[in-house]
Design a protein around this motif. Sequence first.
Motif, short mmCIF file in Angstrom:
data_model
loop_
_atom_site.label_atom_id
_atom_site.label_comp_id
_atom_site.label_asym_id
_atom_site.label_seq_id
_atom_site.Cartn_x
_atom_site.Cartn_y
_atom_site.Cartn_z
N ARG A 185 0.83 -1.20 0.00
CA ARG A 185 0.00 0.00 0.00
C ARG A 185 0.87 1.26 0.00
O ARG A 185 0.56 2.24 -0.68
CB ARG A 185 -0.93 0.00 1.21
N LEU A 186 1.97 1.22 0.74
CA LEU A 186 2.89 2.35 0.70
C LEU A 186 3.51 2.50 -0.69
O LEU A 186 3.66 3.62 -1.20
CB LEU A 186 4.00 2.16 1.73
N GLU A 187 3.84 1.37 -1.29
CA GLU A 187 4.41 1.39 -2.64
C GLU A 187 3.44 2.01 -3.63
O GLU A 187 3.80 2.89 -4.42
CB GLU A 187 4.76 -0.03 -3.05
N ALA A 188 2.19 1.55 -3.60
CA ALA A 188 1.19 2.04 -4.56
C ALA A 188 0.87 3.51 -4.37
O ALA A 188 0.56 4.22 -5.33
CB ALA A 188 -0.09 1.21 -4.42
N SER A 189 0.96 4.00 -3.13
CA SER A 189 0.62 5.40 -2.84
C SER A 189 1.84 6.29 -2.83
O SER A 189 1.72 7.48 -2.56
CB SER A 189 -0.07 5.49 -1.48
N HIS A 190 3.02 5.75 -3.14
CA HIS A 190 4.29 6.50 -3.07
C HIS A 190 4.48 7.10 -1.68
O HIS A 190 4.97 8.22 -1.54
CB HIS A 190 4.33 7.59 -4.13
N GLY A 191 4.10 6.35 -0.66
CA GLY A 191 4.32 6.79 0.72
C GLY A 191 3.32 7.79 1.24
O GLY A 191 3.54 8.39 2.30
N ALA A 192 2.19 7.97 0.53
CA ALA A 192 1.25 9.02 0.90
C ALA A 192 0.26 8.61 1.99
O ALA A 192 -0.37 9.47 2.60
CB ALA A 192 0.48 9.49 -0.33
N ILE A 193 0.09 7.31 2.24
CA ILE A 193 -0.88 6.87 3.24
C ILE A 193 -0.27 7.02 4.63
O ILE A 193 0.82 6.51 4.89
CB ILE A 193 -1.29 5.40 3.01
#
Length: 298
Positions: A185-193
Amino acid sequence: MDTRSRDPRPAGSMEAGSMEYVGRVPAPPLDLFIDDIYCLTGVPRHHRMNVPPMPSAHLFINLGEPAHLWDSDPSVPSAVFPDGWFMGTWTRRFLYEYPARVRLVGVHFKPWGISPFIDMPASELRNRWAPVDAVWRRSLDRIRNQVGDTVSAAETLRVLEEELRSRLAEGSSRGLDLVRHTGRRLEASHGAIPVAALADAAGVSGNHLSEQFKCHVGVTPKRVARIYRFARLILSVDAQRPVDWSELAHTAGYFDRAHFTREFKDFTGHTPTEYLDLRRRFPADRGFPPDNGPMPAD
Protein backbone atom coordinates in the motif's frame (compact mmCIF):
# COMPACT_ATOMS: atom_id res chain seq x y z
CA MET A 1 22.39 -0.01 -8.38
CA ASP A 2 18.68 0.18 -7.87
CA THR A 3 17.26 3.61 -8.42
CA ARG A 4 13.59 3.61 -9.31
CA SER A 5 10.41 4.20 -7.40
CA ARG A 6 9.19 0.62 -7.72
CA ASP A 7 7.57 1.10 -11.11
CA PRO A 8 7.64 -2.17 -13.09
CA ARG A 9 10.96 -2.42 -14.85
CA PRO A 10 10.82 -3.78 -18.41
CA ALA A 11 12.66 -6.98 -19.06
CA GLY A 12 15.34 -7.06 -21.69
CA SER A 13 18.67 -5.51 -22.47
CA MET A 14 19.48 -1.81 -22.03
CA GLU A 15 22.71 -0.04 -22.79
CA ALA A 16 24.33 3.12 -21.43
CA GLY A 17 27.66 3.98 -22.99
CA SER A 18 29.57 0.72 -22.88
CA MET A 19 27.56 -0.75 -19.99
CA GLU A 20 24.83 -3.31 -20.55
CA TYR A 21 21.98 -4.07 -18.13
CA VAL A 22 19.93 -7.24 -18.71
CA GLY A 23 17.17 -7.77 -16.17
CA ARG A 24 13.82 -9.43 -15.65
CA VAL A 25 11.19 -10.00 -13.01
CA PRO A 26 11.49 -13.52 -11.55
CA ALA A 27 8.63 -16.01 -11.73
CA PRO A 28 6.13 -16.40 -8.85
CA PRO A 29 6.38 -16.59 -5.93
CA LEU A 30 9.72 -14.74 -6.07
CA ASP A 31 8.03 -11.73 -7.64
CA LEU A 32 6.24 -11.10 -4.32
CA PHE A 33 9.60 -10.23 -2.81
CA ILE A 34 11.87 -9.24 -5.72
CA ASP A 35 11.54 -6.43 -8.26
CA ASP A 36 14.12 -7.82 -10.64
CA ILE A 37 17.24 -9.90 -11.08
CA TYR A 38 19.87 -8.63 -13.48
CA CYS A 39 23.33 -8.79 -15.03
CA LEU A 40 25.43 -5.64 -15.36
CA THR A 41 28.53 -5.75 -17.55
CA GLY A 42 30.90 -3.43 -19.35
CA VAL A 43 33.00 -0.32 -18.83
CA PRO A 44 31.30 2.45 -16.83
CA ARG A 45 31.16 6.04 -18.04
CA HIS A 46 31.52 7.26 -14.46
CA HIS A 47 33.38 5.23 -11.89
CA ARG A 48 32.14 6.73 -8.63
CA MET A 49 28.39 7.17 -8.05
CA ASN A 50 26.54 9.02 -5.29
CA VAL A 51 23.51 6.83 -4.49
CA PRO A 52 20.47 8.23 -2.63
CA PRO A 53 18.18 6.08 -0.48
CA MET A 54 15.71 4.06 -2.54
CA PRO A 55 12.97 1.63 -1.43
CA SER A 56 14.95 -1.54 -1.91
CA ALA A 57 17.41 -4.03 -0.45
CA HIS A 58 20.12 -5.66 -2.56
CA LEU A 59 22.26 -8.67 -3.29
CA PHE A 60 25.34 -8.29 -5.50
CA ILE A 61 27.47 -11.19 -6.72
CA ASN A 62 30.67 -9.80 -8.18
CA LEU A 63 32.13 -11.80 -11.06
CA GLY A 64 34.71 -9.18 -12.00
CA GLU A 65 37.10 -6.85 -10.22
CA PRO A 66 36.54 -5.61 -6.63
CA ALA A 67 34.02 -2.87 -5.88
CA HIS A 68 34.56 -0.08 -3.32
CA LEU A 69 31.84 1.46 -1.12
CA TRP A 70 31.75 4.48 1.19
CA ASP A 71 29.10 5.49 3.70
CA SER A 72 28.10 9.16 3.73
CA ASP A 73 28.68 8.94 7.49
CA PRO A 74 32.43 9.64 7.67
CA SER A 75 32.76 7.64 10.90
CA VAL A 76 31.95 4.39 9.02
CA PRO A 77 34.96 2.70 7.38
CA SER A 78 34.82 2.12 3.64
CA ALA A 79 34.68 -1.44 2.30
CA VAL A 80 36.12 -3.37 -0.64
CA PHE A 81 34.23 -6.41 -1.94
CA PRO A 82 36.02 -8.76 -4.31
CA ASP A 83 33.20 -11.32 -4.29
CA GLY A 84 29.71 -10.28 -3.27
CA TRP A 85 27.67 -8.45 -0.66
CA PHE A 86 24.20 -7.89 0.74
CA MET A 87 22.81 -4.43 1.46
CA GLY A 88 19.72 -3.80 3.55
CA THR A 89 17.49 -0.75 3.35
CA TRP A 90 19.49 2.48 3.42
CA THR A 91 18.17 5.69 4.96
CA ARG A 92 21.07 7.85 3.81
CA ARG A 93 23.18 8.11 0.69
CA PHE A 94 26.32 6.12 0.04
CA LEU A 95 29.04 6.15 -2.62
CA TYR A 96 29.81 3.23 -4.90
CA GLU A 97 32.92 2.94 -7.05
CA TYR A 98 32.75 0.67 -10.08
CA PRO A 99 35.88 -1.24 -11.04
CA ALA A 100 37.46 -0.49 -14.42
CA ARG A 101 35.38 -3.27 -15.94
CA VAL A 102 32.09 -4.39 -14.42
CA ARG A 103 30.68 -7.89 -14.32
CA LEU A 104 28.12 -8.51 -11.61
CA VAL A 105 24.81 -10.25 -11.00
CA GLY A 106 22.29 -8.58 -8.74
CA VAL A 107 18.92 -8.72 -7.04
CA HIS A 108 16.67 -5.77 -6.28
CA PHE A 109 14.52 -6.90 -3.37
CA LYS A 110 11.37 -5.06 -2.43
CA PRO A 111 11.86 -3.32 0.94
CA TRP A 112 10.34 -6.30 2.77
CA GLY A 113 11.64 -8.81 0.25
CA ILE A 114 15.02 -9.68 1.74
CA SER A 115 13.48 -11.00 4.98
CA PRO A 116 12.50 -14.55 3.88
CA PHE A 117 15.95 -15.12 2.32
CA ILE A 118 18.09 -14.36 5.36
CA ASP A 119 18.25 -15.93 8.80
CA MET A 120 18.45 -12.67 10.74
CA PRO A 121 16.33 -9.59 11.40
CA ALA A 122 16.51 -7.17 8.48
CA SER A 123 17.46 -4.47 11.00
CA GLU A 124 20.93 -6.05 11.17
CA LEU A 125 21.47 -4.98 7.55
CA ARG A 126 20.02 -1.47 7.89
CA ASN A 127 22.50 1.05 6.47
CA ARG A 128 25.02 -1.77 6.19
CA TRP A 129 26.72 -3.95 3.63
CA ALA A 130 27.80 -7.46 4.53
CA PRO A 131 29.73 -10.15 2.62
CA VAL A 132 27.47 -12.78 1.08
CA ASP A 133 29.14 -15.57 3.04
CA ALA A 134 28.40 -13.74 6.29
CA VAL A 135 24.68 -14.07 5.48
CA TRP A 136 24.56 -17.21 3.32
CA ARG A 137 27.17 -19.41 4.97
CA ARG A 138 29.91 -20.68 2.64
CA SER A 139 27.79 -20.47 -0.49
CA LEU A 140 29.38 -17.77 -2.61
CA ASP A 141 32.06 -19.91 -4.23
CA ARG A 142 29.43 -22.43 -5.31
CA ILE A 143 27.26 -19.71 -6.85
CA ARG A 144 30.22 -18.05 -8.56
CA ASN A 145 31.38 -21.38 -9.95
CA GLN A 146 27.94 -22.00 -11.42
CA VAL A 147 27.76 -18.66 -13.21
CA GLY A 148 31.42 -17.71 -13.54
CA ASP A 149 31.98 -19.27 -16.95
CA THR A 150 28.46 -18.65 -18.26
CA VAL A 151 28.41 -16.38 -21.28
CA SER A 152 24.63 -16.14 -21.62
CA ALA A 153 22.91 -13.54 -19.43
CA ALA A 154 19.71 -15.59 -19.62
CA GLU A 155 21.47 -18.66 -18.22
CA THR A 156 23.14 -16.60 -15.51
CA LEU A 157 19.77 -15.23 -14.43
CA ARG A 158 18.29 -18.74 -14.47
CA VAL A 159 21.00 -19.96 -12.08
CA LEU A 160 20.46 -16.98 -9.79
CA GLU A 161 16.70 -17.47 -9.80
CA GLU A 162 17.07 -21.13 -8.87
CA GLU A 163 19.38 -20.19 -6.00
CA LEU A 164 16.85 -17.69 -4.71
CA ARG A 165 14.01 -20.15 -5.07
CA SER A 166 15.93 -22.74 -3.04
CA ARG A 167 16.49 -20.20 -0.26
CA LEU A 168 12.99 -18.79 -0.04
CA ALA A 169 11.66 -19.78 3.37
CA GLU A 170 8.64 -22.07 3.18
CA GLY A 171 5.61 -20.22 4.43
CA SER A 172 5.91 -16.76 5.92
CA SER A 173 5.38 -15.45 9.38
CA ARG A 174 2.28 -13.45 10.16
CA GLY A 175 4.52 -10.49 10.70
CA LEU A 176 5.91 -10.70 7.17
CA ASP A 177 2.44 -11.02 5.67
CA LEU A 178 1.40 -7.90 7.57
CA VAL A 179 4.48 -5.98 6.41
CA ARG A 180 4.10 -7.13 2.81
CA HIS A 181 0.43 -6.08 2.71
CA THR A 182 1.01 -2.65 4.22
CA GLY A 183 4.27 -2.20 2.31
CA ARG A 184 2.45 -2.73 -0.99
CA ARG A 185 0.00 0.00 0.00
CA LEU A 186 2.89 2.35 0.70
CA GLU A 187 4.41 1.39 -2.64
CA ALA A 188 1.19 2.04 -4.56
CA SER A 189 0.62 5.40 -2.84
CA HIS A 190 4.29 6.50 -3.07
CA GLY A 191 4.32 6.79 0.72
CA ALA A 192 1.25 9.02 0.90
CA ILE A 193 -0.88 6.87 3.24
CA PRO A 194 -0.43 7.85 6.91
CA VAL A 195 1.04 5.10 9.04
CA ALA A 196 -1.85 5.39 11.51
CA ALA A 197 -4.28 4.65 8.67
CA LEU A 198 -2.23 1.61 7.64
CA ALA A 199 -2.26 0.28 11.19
CA ASP A 200 -6.00 0.87 11.59
CA ALA A 201 -6.75 -0.87 8.29
CA ALA A 202 -4.64 -3.84 9.35
CA GLY A 203 -6.25 -4.01 12.79
CA VAL A 204 -2.99 -3.57 14.69
CA SER A 205 -1.41 -0.85 16.78
CA GLY A 206 1.05 1.58 15.30
CA ASN A 207 3.74 0.26 17.64
CA HIS A 208 3.16 -3.33 16.53
CA LEU A 209 3.34 -2.35 12.87
CA SER A 210 6.57 -0.44 13.46
CA GLU A 211 8.16 -3.38 15.27
CA GLN A 212 7.27 -5.75 12.43
CA PHE A 213 8.69 -3.33 9.85
CA LYS A 214 11.92 -3.06 11.83
CA CYS A 215 12.20 -6.85 11.84
CA HIS A 216 11.35 -7.49 8.18
CA VAL A 217 12.42 -4.24 6.47
CA GLY A 218 14.94 -2.85 8.94
CA VAL A 219 13.24 0.53 9.36
CA THR A 220 9.86 1.85 10.48
CA PRO A 221 6.93 2.27 8.05
CA LYS A 222 7.26 6.03 8.46
CA ARG A 223 10.83 5.84 7.19
CA VAL A 224 9.77 3.61 4.28
CA ALA A 225 7.06 6.14 3.40
CA ARG A 226 9.67 8.93 3.37
CA ILE A 227 11.89 6.95 1.02
CA TYR A 228 9.00 6.16 -1.35
CA ARG A 229 8.01 9.83 -1.32
CA PHE A 230 11.53 10.96 -2.14
CA ALA A 231 11.91 8.30 -4.85
CA ARG A 232 8.73 9.52 -6.52
CA LEU A 233 10.06 13.07 -6.56
CA ILE A 234 13.59 12.36 -7.73
CA LEU A 235 12.43 10.11 -10.57
CA SER A 236 9.89 12.66 -11.75
CA VAL A 237 12.57 15.27 -12.48
CA ASP A 238 12.85 16.00 -16.19
CA ALA A 239 16.15 17.86 -16.45
CA GLN A 240 15.50 18.71 -20.11
CA ARG A 241 12.67 21.05 -19.12
CA PRO A 242 12.24 23.84 -16.57
CA VAL A 243 11.67 22.32 -13.13
CA ASP A 244 9.12 23.74 -10.71
CA TRP A 245 10.49 22.33 -7.46
CA SER A 246 7.56 23.62 -5.41
CA GLU A 247 5.08 21.80 -7.63
CA LEU A 248 7.13 18.59 -7.68
CA ALA A 249 7.55 18.69 -3.91
CA HIS A 250 3.82 19.26 -3.35
CA THR A 251 2.88 16.44 -5.74
CA ALA A 252 5.22 14.09 -3.89
CA GLY A 253 3.65 15.01 -0.55
CA TYR A 254 6.05 17.63 0.80
CA PHE A 255 4.07 20.51 2.25
CA ASP A 256 6.97 22.32 3.93
CA ARG A 257 9.52 23.71 1.47
CA ALA A 258 12.24 23.98 4.13
CA HIS A 259 11.72 20.34 5.12
CA PHE A 260 11.83 19.30 1.46
CA THR A 261 15.09 21.16 0.82
CA ARG A 262 16.70 19.76 3.95
CA GLU A 263 15.67 16.17 3.15
CA PHE A 264 16.77 16.56 -0.47
CA LYS A 265 20.24 17.66 0.68
CA ASP A 266 20.41 14.82 3.22
CA PHE A 267 19.44 12.21 0.63
CA THR A 268 21.52 13.41 -2.32
CA GLY A 269 24.30 15.54 -0.87
CA HIS A 270 23.11 18.41 -3.10
CA THR A 271 20.55 21.18 -3.08
CA PRO A 272 17.79 20.81 -5.67
CA THR A 273 19.49 23.43 -7.85
CA GLU A 274 22.86 21.66 -7.63
CA TYR A 275 21.26 18.32 -8.41
CA LEU A 276 19.49 19.71 -11.46
CA ASP A 277 22.75 21.20 -12.73
CA LEU A 278 24.45 17.81 -12.39
CA ARG A 279 21.58 16.02 -14.10
CA ARG A 280 21.85 18.42 -17.04
CA ARG A 281 25.61 17.93 -17.24
CA PHE A 282 25.30 14.15 -16.92
CA PRO A 283 21.89 13.19 -18.35
CA ALA A 284 20.46 9.79 -17.54
CA ASP A 285 20.27 7.27 -20.35
CA ARG A 286 16.62 6.59 -20.95
CA GLY A 287 15.54 3.12 -19.90
CA PHE A 288 18.81 2.29 -18.12
CA PRO A 289 17.85 1.68 -14.46
CA PRO A 290 21.26 2.16 -12.84
CA ASP A 291 21.37 5.78 -14.04
CA ASN A 292 17.90 6.90 -12.96
CA GLY A 293 18.73 8.07 -9.43
CA PRO A 294 22.46 8.01 -8.60
CA MET A 295 24.66 10.82 -9.84
CA PRO A 296 28.35 10.80 -10.76
CA ALA A 297 30.55 11.69 -7.79
CA ASP A 298 33.82 11.92 -9.72
